[in-house]
Design a protein around this motif. Structure first.
Motif, PDB file in Angstrom:
ATOM      1  N   ALA A 146       0.827  -1.210   0.000  1.00  0.00           N
ATOM      2  CA  ALA A 146       0.000   0.000   0.000  1.00  0.00           C
ATOM      3  C   ALA A 146       0.859   1.257   0.000  1.00  0.00           C
ATOM      4  CB  ALA A 146      -0.949  -0.007   1.199  1.00  0.00           C
ATOM      5  N   ALA A 147       1.870   1.283   0.842  1.00  0.00           N
ATOM      6  CA  ALA A 147       2.751   2.455   0.903  1.00  0.00           C
ATOM      7  C   ALA A 147       3.535   2.613  -0.404  1.00  0.00           C
ATOM      8  CB  ALA A 147       3.689   2.351   2.094  1.00  0.00           C
ATOM      9  N   PHE A 148       3.980   1.495  -0.975  1.00  0.00           N
ATOM     10  CA  PHE A 148       4.693   1.539  -2.255  1.00  0.00           C
ATOM     11  C   PHE A 148       3.799   2.144  -3.333  1.00  0.00           C
ATOM     12  CE2 PHE A 148       5.805  -0.252  -6.366  1.00  0.00           C
ATOM     13  CZ  PHE A 148       7.176  -0.025  -6.428  1.00  0.00           C
ATOM     14  N   LEU A 149       2.568   1.643  -3.418  1.00  0.00           N
ATOM     15  CA  LEU A 149       1.651   2.120  -4.447  1.00  0.00           C
ATOM     16  C   LEU A 149       1.151   3.534  -4.179  1.00  0.00           C
ATOM     17  CD1 LEU A 149      -0.266  -1.201  -5.128  1.00  0.00           C
ATOM     18  CD2 LEU A 149       1.421  -0.082  -6.618  1.00  0.00           C
ATOM     19  N   ASP A 150       1.231   3.993  -2.927  1.00  0.00           N
ATOM     20  CA  ASP A 150       0.920   5.393  -2.621  1.00  0.00           C
ATOM     21  C   ASP A 150       2.063   6.320  -3.022  1.00  0.00           C
ATOM     22  OD1 ASP A 150      -1.596   4.877  -1.623  1.00  0.00           O
ATOM     23  OD2 ASP A 150      -0.974   4.888   0.483  1.00  0.00           O
ATOM     24  N   ARG A 151       3.301   5.818  -2.938  1.00  0.00           N
ATOM     25  CA  ARG A 151       4.469   6.636  -3.262  1.00  0.00           C
ATOM     26  C   ARG A 151       4.650   6.799  -4.772  1.00  0.00           C
ATOM     27  NH1 ARG A 151       8.920   7.660   0.141  1.00  0.00           N
ATOM     28  NH2 ARG A 151       7.289   7.476   1.704  1.00  0.00           N
ATOM     29  N   CYS A 152       4.317   5.763  -5.536  1.00  0.00           N
ATOM     30  CA  CYS A 152       4.547   5.806  -6.994  1.00  0.00           C
ATOM     31  C   CYS A 152       3.917   7.016  -7.685  1.00  0.00           C
ATOM     32  CB  CYS A 152       4.067   4.510  -7.644  1.00  0.00           C
ATOM     33  SG  CYS A 152       5.158   3.107  -7.343  1.00  0.00           S
ATOM     34  N   PRO A 153       2.624   7.315  -7.471  1.00  0.00           N
ATOM     35  CA  PRO A 153       2.058   8.444  -8.220  1.00  0.00           C
ATOM     36  C   PRO A 153       2.641   9.789  -7.821  1.00  0.00           C
ATOM     37  CG  PRO A 153       0.470   7.625  -6.628  1.00  0.00           C
ATOM     38  CD  PRO A 153       1.630   6.662  -6.640  1.00  0.00           C
ATOM     39  N   VAL A 154       3.120   9.891  -6.600  1.00  0.00           N
ATOM     40  CA  VAL A 154       3.717  11.145  -6.141  1.00  0.00           C
ATOM     41  C   VAL A 154       5.095  11.330  -6.780  1.00  0.00           C
ATOM     42  CG1 VAL A 154       4.560  12.404  -4.123  1.00  0.00           C
ATOM     43  CG2 VAL A 154       2.426  11.100  -3.983  1.00  0.00           C
ATOM     44  N   ASP A 155       5.971  10.352  -6.584  1.00  0.00           N
ATOM     45  CA  ASP A 155       7.352  10.488  -7.053  1.00  0.00           C
ATOM     46  C   ASP A 155       7.495  10.321  -8.561  1.00  0.00           C
ATOM     47  OD1 ASP A 155       8.049  10.910  -4.453  1.00  0.00           O
ATOM     48  OD2 ASP A 155       9.195   9.065  -4.209  1.00  0.00           O
ATOM     49  N   LEU A 156       6.674   9.457  -9.146  1.00  0.00           N
ATOM     50  CA  LEU A 156       6.788   9.210 -10.586  1.00  0.00           C
ATOM     51  C   LEU A 156       5.825  10.075 -11.393  1.00  0.00           C
ATOM     52  CD1 LEU A 156       7.197   5.319 -10.560  1.00  0.00           C
ATOM     53  CD2 LEU A 156       8.974   7.094 -10.502  1.00  0.00           C
ATOM     54  N   GLU A 157       5.034  10.890 -10.691  1.00  0.00           N
ATOM     55  CA  GLU A 157       4.095  11.815 -11.329  1.00  0.00           C
ATOM     56  C   GLU A 157       3.122  11.099 -12.258  1.00  0.00           C
ATOM     57  OE1 GLU A 157       6.381  14.991 -13.082  1.00  0.00           O
ATOM     58  OE2 GLU A 157       7.415  15.387 -11.199  1.00  0.00           O
ATOM     59  N   PHE A 158       2.568   9.986 -11.750  1.00  0.00           N
ATOM     60  CA  PHE A 158       1.588   9.232 -12.523  1.00  0.00           C
ATOM     61  C   PHE A 158       0.346  10.073 -12.787  1.00  0.00           C
ATOM     62  CE2 PHE A 158       2.842   4.644 -11.080  1.00  0.00           C
ATOM     63  CZ  PHE A 158       3.917   4.669 -11.947  1.00  0.00           C
TER      64      PHE A 158
END
Length: 143
Positions: free
Chosen positions: A57-69
């Motif tokens: 959950a934390a990984f998938l929450d971080r992806c859109p922030v850092d990778l600008e999904f």
């Protein structure tokens, strides 16, 4: 286990014969140094900061922030795969020679959630394979 970037290292990945892939960050280089070198070589760079990430959950929450999904990212493994095989959200005006994701603090994430890390790594590899034969390949470096 993910392979180390083969000799001669980062320069061969960015400019030459080393194929795109999922590799370990060279131990002699920091994420800042790698990002700067990649940018100089006209690669588009994103840094996925996994400090404090201990589960899916934390990984998938971080992806859109850092990778600008894009907004449509659904915070699940399938959506991660979709974003990484689309990349239209990541393209800027002009061409990039390649796309580079630097996953920082990967070892801590892997230790805390090894099954989730293996799943994420497999998705990274599938995306790398998808882009490998295209004009602008994708590579992922795990720190």
């Amino acid at each position: 286990m993910t392979a180390h970037l083969p000799a001669p290292g980062l320069s061969a990945l960015l400019n030459g014969p080393t194929p795109p892939g999922v590799y370990r960050l060279p131990p002699t280089q920091t994420p800042d140094q790698v990002a700067a070198s990649a940018a100089e070589a006209d690669w588009r760079v994103a840094r996925l900061r996994l400090d404090g990430v201990r589960d899916k959950a934390a990984f998938l929450d971080r992806c859109p922030v850092d990778l600008e999904f894009p907004d449509w990212f659904g915070r699940n493994w399938d959506a991660l795969a979709d974003c990484l095989t689309d990349l239209s959200w990541w393209r800027e005006a002009g061409k990039s020679r390649g796309y580079l994701v630097i996953a920082q603090d990967w070892a801590a994430f892997d230790k805390a959630a090894p099954d989730d890390a293996r799943t994420a790594e497999a998705i990274f590899q599938e995306a790398v394979d998808f882009w490998a034969d295209r004009e602008s390949p994708l590579t992922v470096l795990l720190d």
